[in-house]
Design an enzyme around this catalytic site. Structure first.
Site, PDB file in Angstrom:
ATOM      1  N   ASP A 114      57.913  52.690  -7.586  1.00 55.08           N
ATOM      2  CA  ASP A 114      58.647  53.817  -8.157  1.00 55.08           C
ATOM      3  C   ASP A 114      59.559  54.421  -7.077  1.00 55.08           C
ATOM      4  O   ASP A 114      60.260  53.693  -6.385  1.00 55.08           O
ATOM      5  CB  ASP A 114      57.662  54.824  -8.751  1.00 55.08           C
ATOM      6  CG  ASP A 114      58.321  55.917  -9.573  1.00 55.08           C
ATOM      7  OD1 ASP A 114      59.211  55.597 -10.375  1.00 55.08           O
ATOM      8  OD2 ASP A 114      57.963  57.083  -9.407  1.00 55.08           O
TER       9      ASP A 114
ATOM     10  N   TYR B 179      64.881  63.663  -8.943  1.00 55.22           N
ATOM     11  CA  TYR B 179      65.532  63.326 -10.212  1.00 55.22           C
ATOM     12  C   TYR B 179      66.897  64.003 -10.299  1.00 55.22           C
ATOM     13  O   TYR B 179      67.894  63.375 -10.658  1.00 55.22           O
ATOM     14  CB  TYR B 179      64.658  63.763 -11.392  1.00 55.22           C
ATOM     15  CG  TYR B 179      63.563  62.798 -11.737  1.00 55.22           C
ATOM     16  CD1 TYR B 179      63.756  61.789 -12.677  1.00 55.22           C
ATOM     17  CD2 TYR B 179      62.316  62.889 -11.126  1.00 55.22           C
ATOM     18  CE1 TYR B 179      62.745  60.904 -13.003  1.00 55.22           C
ATOM     19  CE2 TYR B 179      61.294  61.995 -11.439  1.00 55.22           C
ATOM     20  CZ  TYR B 179      61.522  61.011 -12.375  1.00 55.22           C
ATOM     21  OH  TYR B 179      60.523  60.130 -12.685  1.00 55.22           O
TER      22      TYR B 179
ATOM     23  N   HIS C   5      51.892  51.236 -13.246  1.00 58.60           N
ATOM     24  CA  HIS C   5      52.766  52.034 -12.398  1.00 58.60           C
ATOM     25  C   HIS C   5      52.052  52.582 -11.162  1.00 58.60           C
ATOM     26  O   HIS C   5      52.641  52.743 -10.113  1.00 58.60           O
ATOM     27  CB  HIS C   5      53.295  53.197 -13.249  1.00 58.60           C
ATOM     28  CG  HIS C   5      54.401  53.983 -12.655  1.00 58.60           C
ATOM     29  ND1 HIS C   5      55.694  53.544 -12.628  1.00 58.60           N
ATOM     30  CD2 HIS C   5      54.401  55.216 -12.081  1.00 58.60           C
ATOM     31  CE1 HIS C   5      56.460  54.464 -12.064  1.00 58.60           C
ATOM     32  NE2 HIS C   5      55.695  55.487 -11.716  1.00 58.60           N
TER      33      HIS C   5
END
Length: 382
Positions: free
Chosen positions: A181, A307, A360
């Site tokens: 990630d 983000y 993940h």
């Protein structure tokens, strides 16, 4: 070493306030009769919140965390928290290889703790003592106990901080890097920027190169890109708001621990290799340990910074020429992912594995698998 010992410690006042808020939670009803179809299931959330308020033993979790060696480092003006698990070196064995493990969102250093112990002391866990690592697990900037650096949060910037932590603060001349990630992006940048110090990079979330100008996507690559776009159309609502309006959602999550738990547990369920059963991969105490850390540090909003800054400030990773490895995450986003896409970025891809176990958060979900893969990849690079 410019580091300070650190202990995880949450005051009674913070815990009392947390429990009071949890007991006053107002719950919604499900928008869809299908379990979890519209996000975190309200009944499941109600049970978790009840346990968080009146069953979960934070002090036991705190003691577990403090069984590890924690430090705070000042790295170029940025506060960096990290856990250090020193490699066990029997007499006559080679020195352990330093290794930095980088987590993603909405994860934390907690994800890496089970595998860190296996990597540091393989001789006590059925492995070869010669495969020992000196393990460093930092908290990403803005996550939990780590501060945000001045300026934009980019994976490239974090790679620079990690490099300084490993070589400057900790004095390692050479080290390996692992992550998925966001941590996978940081790991790629470490390999791209510092080939003289980085022995190799190992990823679980495979990379997608945006540079198709020199060589357009193959049919297999395009089929995967189409699959990813279709998956994102259903999954990326969380990302869109965090990329565009992070402060709006952060205000709600900072005020409501139940909301915080709903926001992160939705992704723990969707992205884990759990077959729809969240607690098949994350027992309640571990999940609530992570949630309590986010709550007590007030860091959910700052965890969104990467983000918000992503599209504005990140640039494409240049070719990574150091030895590379991929142990492909078994999650919907990487179904049918072709090896050729990884080879577009990792120009010396030496290890490719698709175990179809562990999603993940693979280091937590399948720590023995990850330890085996890391030992095998780095063994000839020591």
């Amino acid at each position: 070493m410019n580091t300070t010992p650190f202990k995880v410690s949450v005051s009674d006042d913070v815990l009392d306030d947390l429990r009071a808020r949890l007991r006053r939670t107002l719950f919604t009803s499900a928008s869809d009769p299908t379990y979890w179809a519209a996000g975190t299931d309200p009944d499941h959330l109600r049970d978790l919140v009840s346990y968080w308020a009146d069953g979960f033993d934070w002090r036991a979790a705190e003691d577990m965390l403090n069984g590890f060696e924690h430090h705070i480092a000042d790295v170029a003006g940025t506060r960096v928290h990290f856990v250090q698990v020193r490699g066990v070196r029997p007499e006559g064995a080679p020195a352990p290889l330093p290794l930095v493990l980088s987590h993603g969102w909405p994860s934390s250093y907690v994800e890496m703790l089970p595998v860190a112990r296996l990597l540091a002391d393989p001789g006590s866990h059925g492995g070869d003592p010669a495969d020992a690592f000196d393990v460093v697990v930092p908290s990403l900037p803005g996550f939990l106990h780590s501060g945000l650096p001045d300026g934009p949060f980019t994976r490239e910037r974090v790679a620079g901080i990690w490099h300084e932590l490993m070589t400057g603060n900790l004095g390692h001349r050479r080290f390996g890097a692992f992550g998925g990630d966001i941590g996978g992006g940081v790991t790629q940048w470490l390999g791209a920027l510092y080939p003289g110090q980085v022995a190799g990079v190992h990823l679980t979330s495979a990379v997608v190169s945006a540079d198709f100008e020199a060589a357009p996507p193959t049919a297999e690559e395009q089929a995967y890109l189409d699959h990813l776009a279709a998956y994102d159309a259903d999954d990326q609502g969380y990302s869109e708001i965090m990329c565009t309006r992070p402060d709006t959602i952060a205000a709600a999550l900072r005020d409501s621990p139940a909301g915080l738990l709903a926001w992160i547990s939705d992704k723990y369920r969707d992205w884990s290799d759990c077959g729809g059963d969240l607690e098949a991969r994350w027992d309640r105490d571990t999940l609530l340990t992570v949630a309590t850390l986010y709550w007590a540090t007030g860091s959910i909003g700052s965890s969104f910074r990467q983000y918000y800054d992503y599209v504005r400030h990140n640039r494409r990773v240049p070719p990574v020429t150091v030895p590379g490895a991929v142990t492909l995450s078994h999650e919907p986003a990487f179904a049918h992912y072709p090896k050729s896409l990884a080879e577009r970025v990792l120009t010396d891809l030496r290890h490719w594995s698709t175990p179809r176990n562990g999603g993940h958060f693979m280091a937590h979900e399948e720590p023995e698998q990850v330890a085996r893969e890391l030992r095998a990849f780095f063994r000839p690079l020591r």
